[in-house]
Design an enzyme around this catalytic site. Structure first.
Site, PDB file in Angstrom:
ATOM      1  N   SER A  93      -9.043 -70.812  16.759  1.00  0.00           N
ATOM      2  CA  SER A  93     -10.055 -71.861  16.855  1.00  0.00           C
ATOM      3  C   SER A  93     -10.881 -71.802  18.133  1.00  0.00           C
ATOM      4  CB  SER A  93      -9.391 -73.236  16.763  1.00  0.00           C
ATOM      5  OG  SER A  93      -8.388 -73.381  17.759  1.00  0.00           O
ATOM      6  N   ASP A 135     -10.674 -82.737  21.693  1.00  0.00           N
ATOM      7  CA  ASP A 135      -9.597 -83.338  20.920  1.00  0.00           C
ATOM      8  C   ASP A 135      -8.286 -83.039  21.633  1.00  0.00           C
ATOM      9  OD1 ASP A 135      -8.975 -80.689  20.253  1.00  0.00           O
ATOM     10  OD2 ASP A 135      -9.866 -80.800  18.264  1.00  0.00           O
ATOM     11  N   HIS A 158      -8.517 -78.761  21.937  1.00  0.00           N
ATOM     12  CA  HIS A 158      -9.685 -77.923  22.198  1.00  0.00           C
ATOM     13  C   HIS A 158     -10.591 -78.478  23.297  1.00  0.00           C
ATOM     14  CE1 HIS A 158      -8.486 -77.283  17.930  1.00  0.00           C
ATOM     15  NE2 HIS A 158      -8.515 -76.027  18.350  1.00  0.00           N
TER      16      HIS A 158
END
Length: 366
Positions: free
Chosen positions: A42, A339, A342
């Site tokens: 990610s 978040d 991240h």
């Protein structure tokens, strides 16, 4: 008519390649990079997961709220991620698109894309849990993309794009979190007696992946190490529950594990370059140090919050738990994390700036 269109496209491609070799108005370190291709998880996924299960997707608000148009694109942040800034710094494009982006054109592909998939990892067991695109599947998509480029600009030009491209790889965090840290009993905990042993297993797989790209013509690699995993808001939350600790602090042992892994990764890259991959340039990209610096010296970067993310409570929310119904901080630029895992666009910018001042200069030098 078809021949005429081919000639026109070839001329346009030649013009584009000429423009790419001109000095960039940004802080580009060299005009020699033809494209940027990203692989991993990610941290470098710009939308590949948009076709997968909602469990690993983030193509919904409030993700992307600070991108142009405020549109969620599948990037795990409020705005741009590090590879976007890298592509811009190299004078390639402002945003690095995902390979599966339905709007991706043949022309876009020529200057790079991301094949990375959020929640992916080097361990097959990680993929069984996350159902993200494996590193092997990402490699298959790359093969498909190369054939697509060669159909567009010819065999020779397509091969030259690959040879002169920068390959960014960022992976490994999910493997440790899902297989060692988050669950009390896992197959890998039974199989490996120490985190060091598991790290060796992961690095062997990473080395094989780099060799596979090298066989396909890749020559310049930027391989990111692990972040200080113990300082991720989610890990602080889980660590506090396990240790019955009310205050939020980094999980020291997880950070030590990251540092140990990173030392072994540097040794692996040195060995690959000197013994197995002649003519290659492999650079270790230290993301641990800049993130720890942001964590320990937040005011230096304009941050006021480092222990919690901007979305929701900032302690557990990510992906499907960070939604349009979640409250968010008014100014994400004051937060290290968007978040519970991240970084924000501001943090990603700092990470990319660190890359520009360090490893990029080595990788693009003739």
């Amino acid at each position: 008519m078809e021949h005429k269109n081919t000639v026109i496209f070839t001329l346009l491609f030649s013009l584009a390649m000429t423009l790419i070799t001109l000095p960039s108005p940004t802080n580009a370190t060299s005009p020699s990079v033809s494209a940027l291709f990203a692989f991993g998880d990610s941290t470098v996924d710009s939308g590949m997961n948009n076709v997968l299960t909602p469990l690993v997707r983030c193509d919904h608000p409030p993700y992307g709220r600070d991108l142009p148009g405020h549109v969620p694109t599948g990037r795990y942040s409020n705005g741009k991620i590090a590879t976007d800034f890298m592509a811009s710094n190299l004078g390639l494009k402002d945003l690095l698109p995902a390979y599966l982006d339905p709007k991706l054109t043949d022309f876009d592909l020529l200057t790079g894309v991301s094949f990375a998939s959020g929640a992916s990892g080097l361990d097959d067991l990680t993929l069984k849990l996350s159902h993200a695109f494996s590193m092997g599947k990402q490699l298959e998509y790359f093969d498909e993309g190369v054939e697509r480029m060669k159909r567009t600009v010819g065999e020779k030009n397509g091969s030259e794009i690959v040879e002169n491209a920068l390959f960014v790889i960022s992976v490994g965090t999910n493997d440790l979190i899902l297989n060692l840290y988050e669950f009390p009993v896992t197959e890998r905990k039974t199989q490996f007696t120490s985190t060091d042993q598991y790290s060796e297993f992961l690095l062997q797989r990473l080395g094989s992946f780099i060799e596979a790209l090298y066989r396909r013509g890749a020559r310049r690699f930027m391989v990111a190490g692990l972040p200080p995993i113990g300082c991720l808001p989610l890990q602080q939350t889980v660590g506090g529950i396990i240790d019955l600790r009310p205050q939020r602090v980094c999980v020291t042992q997880q950070n030590i594990d990251s540092e140990t892994y990173n030392s072994k990764l540097q040794a692996l890259l040195s060995s690959l370059q000197t013994t197995l991959l002649p003519g290659s340039k492999l650079a270790y990209f230290d993301i641990y140090s800049p993130i720890m610096d942001m964590f320990n010296n937040p005011a230096k970067y304009g941050f006021v919050e480092t222990d919690e993310g901007c979305c929701g409570t900032g302690k557990v929310e990510l992906g499907p738990l960070c939604t349009r119904l979640s409250p968010t901080c008014p100014d994400a630029a004051k937060y290290l994390f968007w978040d519970a895992v991240h970084p924000t666009e501001a943090a990603f910018f700092a990470i990319a700036d660190f890359a520009l001042k360090t490893v990029l200069r080595y990788l693009v030098a003739s």
